[in-house]
Design an enzyme around this catalytic site. Structure first.
Site, PDB file in Angstrom:
ATOM      1  N   TYR A  98      -9.116   0.988  -1.155  1.00  0.00           N
ATOM      2  CA  TYR A  98      -9.341  -0.159  -0.276  1.00  0.00           C
ATOM      3  C   TYR A  98     -10.259  -1.187  -0.935  1.00  0.00           C
ATOM      4  O   TYR A  98     -10.119  -2.396  -0.698  1.00  0.00           O
ATOM      5  CB  TYR A  98      -9.926   0.303   1.063  1.00  0.00           C
ATOM      6  CG  TYR A  98      -8.900   0.925   1.968  1.00  0.00           C
ATOM      7  CD1 TYR A  98      -8.094   0.141   2.781  1.00  0.00           C
ATOM      8  CD2 TYR A  98      -8.719   2.308   1.996  1.00  0.00           C
ATOM      9  CE1 TYR A  98      -7.142   0.718   3.614  1.00  0.00           C
ATOM     10  CE2 TYR A  98      -7.767   2.890   2.821  1.00  0.00           C
ATOM     11  CZ  TYR A  98      -6.982   2.096   3.627  1.00  0.00           C
ATOM     12  OH  TYR A  98      -6.033   2.654   4.445  1.00  0.00           O
ATOM     13  N   GLU A 141      -7.358   7.986   8.601  1.00  0.00           N
ATOM     14  CA  GLU A 141      -6.780   8.778   7.512  1.00  0.00           C
ATOM     15  C   GLU A 141      -7.634  10.003   7.210  1.00  0.00           C
ATOM     16  O   GLU A 141      -7.096  11.084   6.916  1.00  0.00           O
ATOM     17  CB  GLU A 141      -6.605   7.894   6.277  1.00  0.00           C
ATOM     18  CG  GLU A 141      -5.470   6.886   6.456  1.00  0.00           C
ATOM     19  CD  GLU A 141      -5.616   5.651   5.575  1.00  0.00           C
ATOM     20  OE1 GLU A 141      -6.337   5.721   4.557  1.00  0.00           O
ATOM     21  OE2 GLU A 141      -5.012   4.608   5.917  1.00  0.00           O
ATOM     22  N   TYR A 192       7.419  13.557   9.398  1.00  0.00           N
ATOM     23  CA  TYR A 192       8.089  13.483   8.093  1.00  0.00           C
ATOM     24  C   TYR A 192       7.169  14.017   7.004  1.00  0.00           C
ATOM     25  O   TYR A 192       5.963  14.234   7.217  1.00  0.00           O
ATOM     26  CB  TYR A 192       8.498  12.041   7.771  1.00  0.00           C
ATOM     27  CG  TYR A 192       7.353  11.045   7.785  1.00  0.00           C
ATOM     28  CD1 TYR A 192       6.474  10.931   6.708  1.00  0.00           C
ATOM     29  CD2 TYR A 192       7.150  10.214   8.886  1.00  0.00           C
ATOM     30  CE1 TYR A 192       5.425  10.031   6.727  1.00  0.00           C
ATOM     31  CE2 TYR A 192       6.099   9.299   8.914  1.00  0.00           C
ATOM     32  CZ  TYR A 192       5.242   9.220   7.832  1.00  0.00           C
ATOM     33  OH  TYR A 192       4.190   8.320   7.859  1.00  0.00           O
ATOM     34  N   THR A 279      17.659  12.137  12.154  1.00  0.00           N
ATOM     35  CA  THR A 279      16.938  13.327  11.683  1.00  0.00           C
ATOM     36  C   THR A 279      15.700  13.668  12.515  1.00  0.00           C
ATOM     37  O   THR A 279      15.528  14.843  12.869  1.00  0.00           O
ATOM     38  CB  THR A 279      16.594  13.199  10.195  1.00  0.00           C
ATOM     39  OG1 THR A 279      15.968  11.936   9.944  1.00  0.00           O
ATOM     40  CG2 THR A 279      17.855  13.316   9.351  1.00  0.00           C
ATOM     41  N   PHE A 390      12.145   3.692   8.774  1.00  0.00           N
ATOM     42  CA  PHE A 390      12.208   4.261   7.431  1.00  0.00           C
ATOM     43  C   PHE A 390      11.981   3.127   6.440  1.00  0.00           C
ATOM     44  O   PHE A 390      12.884   2.361   6.114  1.00  0.00           O
ATOM     45  CB  PHE A 390      13.572   4.910   7.179  1.00  0.00           C
ATOM     46  CG  PHE A 390      13.816   6.153   7.990  1.00  0.00           C
ATOM     47  CD1 PHE A 390      12.768   6.948   8.398  1.00  0.00           C
ATOM     48  CD2 PHE A 390      15.094   6.526   8.326  1.00  0.00           C
ATOM     49  CE1 PHE A 390      12.983   8.111   9.139  1.00  0.00           C
ATOM     50  CE2 PHE A 390      15.325   7.684   9.075  1.00  0.00           C
ATOM     51  CZ  PHE A 390      14.268   8.469   9.478  1.00  0.00           C
ATOM     52  N   PRO A 392       8.947  -0.057   5.014  1.00  0.00           N
ATOM     53  CA  PRO A 392       7.875  -0.898   5.525  1.00  0.00           C
ATOM     54  C   PRO A 392       8.137  -1.338   6.954  1.00  0.00           C
ATOM     55  O   PRO A 392       9.282  -1.668   7.312  1.00  0.00           O
ATOM     56  CB  PRO A 392       7.889  -2.099   4.564  1.00  0.00           C
ATOM     57  CG  PRO A 392       8.525  -1.595   3.318  1.00  0.00           C
ATOM     58  CD  PRO A 392       9.537  -0.591   3.773  1.00  0.00           C
TER      59      PRO A 392
END
Length: 399
Positions: A98, A141, A192, A279, A390, A392
């Site tokens: 960052y 995060e 995912y 999926t 799926f 950006p």
């Protein structure tokens, strides 16, 4: 919350900065990759860089965040940033990056807008915007890494392909087992993983693939559609996997991430997908069939034709396990393989939707926009419509 000193400056300059954001982000990425070419080689999606979608997504996220700070100063930014944080965590983004981004982004702003516009006062105000956004992402995060049992940002592990199955002409599913004796990480239905592909020339490109089985069921399974290669580097990872992913081949795979997950409770659901967007819905349906079979579920899928519909038989079987589930199919080119399917595009007005439905969408952006618009027209609240992109997220700030 943005400081009272910065609010009027950001409000006054947002139209100018916003109008130039795509030029700014284009210049930013050029500067970043000139100094750190390994980031383009090994971290950023080269296809999204080539077609400009990553630049558009970054510009949209900055504009949306700045607008939120001005219009909803008391709101926490976590919900807006959660999708970005999950994607960053799946890539192993670190706090140090960052600071690197900050240096090149603000240099790009000065180069594009000029020193007359980018005064010290303007720099200070937008610096505050940036670090409010960056620190919020870093915090989310860090929590995601901790929940994944990661040491820092290292969530990667070696997995071995146990089985390869051809689903359609352009789609294969791969079952993955750990290369060691450690158990698989838990995941929530709809999440995912990232997969690293070691490409010719030494590049290590990363792509995300939904886990299409129920949580707690081993091995993991992903499904890979071969993306049309309309010019390098588009589709380079999916083509590599189709050519080289065979039983016994080892892949480097991340822990599971993603915020498109089923909510707790027993309320009615709409699961709407198109193409390979089926999926995450398979994972949700498998989970429901095992844990909440009495839940009311409306399942919608659109595809080019029955022959291109990956996991079509499996979708039918999963819906059949849910007594209160209904399946609605639309195909551009229907045939006798699905006599009940409708031609053309999904028509939300034709669905029998109960009050209080929560909708989950996954597929190409035009499909999701059309379905979302139809649901809003029918009175489904925006807060009850969730989506997965799926690639950006070009939708952020445009809904």
């Amino acid at each position: 919350m943005l400081s009272t000193r910065s609010v009027p400056v950001v409000r006054a300059t947002l139209p100018v900065v916003g109008a130039a954001l795509e030029r700014i982000t284009d210049r930013f990425y050029r500067r970043l990759f000139e100094e750190c070419p390994e980031l383009l080689r090994d971290l950023f999606n080269r296809g999204n860089q080539a077609n400009g979608s990553q630049q558009q997504a970054l510009a949209g996220s900055i504009a949306a965040f700045a607008g939120m700070l001005l219009e909803r100063p008391d709101d926490r930014p976590d919900e807006l940033l959660l999708r970005i944080a999950h994607k960053h965590a799946s890539l192993g983004v670190t706090p140090d990056q960052y600071r690197l981004v900050h240096r090149h982004l603000f240099a790009a702003i000065a180069e594009v807008l000029g020193k007359d516009t980018v005064t010290p006062e303007v720099v200070a105000a937008w610096d505050e915007v940036y670090w409010l956004m960056a620190n919020a992402l870093i915090a989310v995060e860090a929590r995601l890494y901790r929940d994944a049992g990661a040491t820092g940002a290292d969530t990667w592990r070696r997995m071995v392909i146990a089985e390869r199955r051809t689903e359609t002409r352009d789609t294969v599913s791969l079952t993955l087992r750990p290369a060691d004796d450690r158990p698989l990480a838990a995941f929530r239905p709809g999440q995912y993983v990232s997969v690293q592909a070691q490409l010719p020339g030494g590049a290590r490109q990363i792509r995300q693939y939904s886990l299409s089985g129920a949580p707690g069921r081993a091995p993991w399974r992903i499904t890979v559609k071969r993306v049309a290669a309309d010019g390098a580097p588009n589709g380079e990872v999916s083509h590599w996997l189709h050519a080289h992913a065979r039983p016994g081949v080892a892949l480097t795979v991340s822990a599971p991430f993603g915020d498109l997950v089923l909510p707790p409770g027993d309320g009615p659901l709409l699961l709407a997908s198109a193409g390979i967007g089926c999926t995450p819905m398979l994972s949700m349906l498998d989970h429901l069939a095992r844990t909440e079979p009495s839940r009311r579920v409306t399942v919608v899928h659109a595809d080019r034709a029955p022959a291109t519909h990956a996991h079509r038989d499996e979708l039918h079987a999963l819906v059949a396990r849910l007594p209160r589930a209904t399946l609605h199919l639309w195909y551009d080119d229907p045939d006798d393989a699905e006599p009940e399917a409708l031609p053309g595009r999904v028509d939300v007005s034709a669905l029998d939707l109960p009050d209080g439905v929560t909708a989950y969408l996954c597929g190409p952006l035009p499909f999701m926009r059309a379905v979302r618009d139809g649901l809003l027209h029918r009175g489904v609240p925006a807060r009850s419509i969730h989506y997965e992109v799926f690639g950006p997220d070009l939708w952020l700030g445009q809904k």
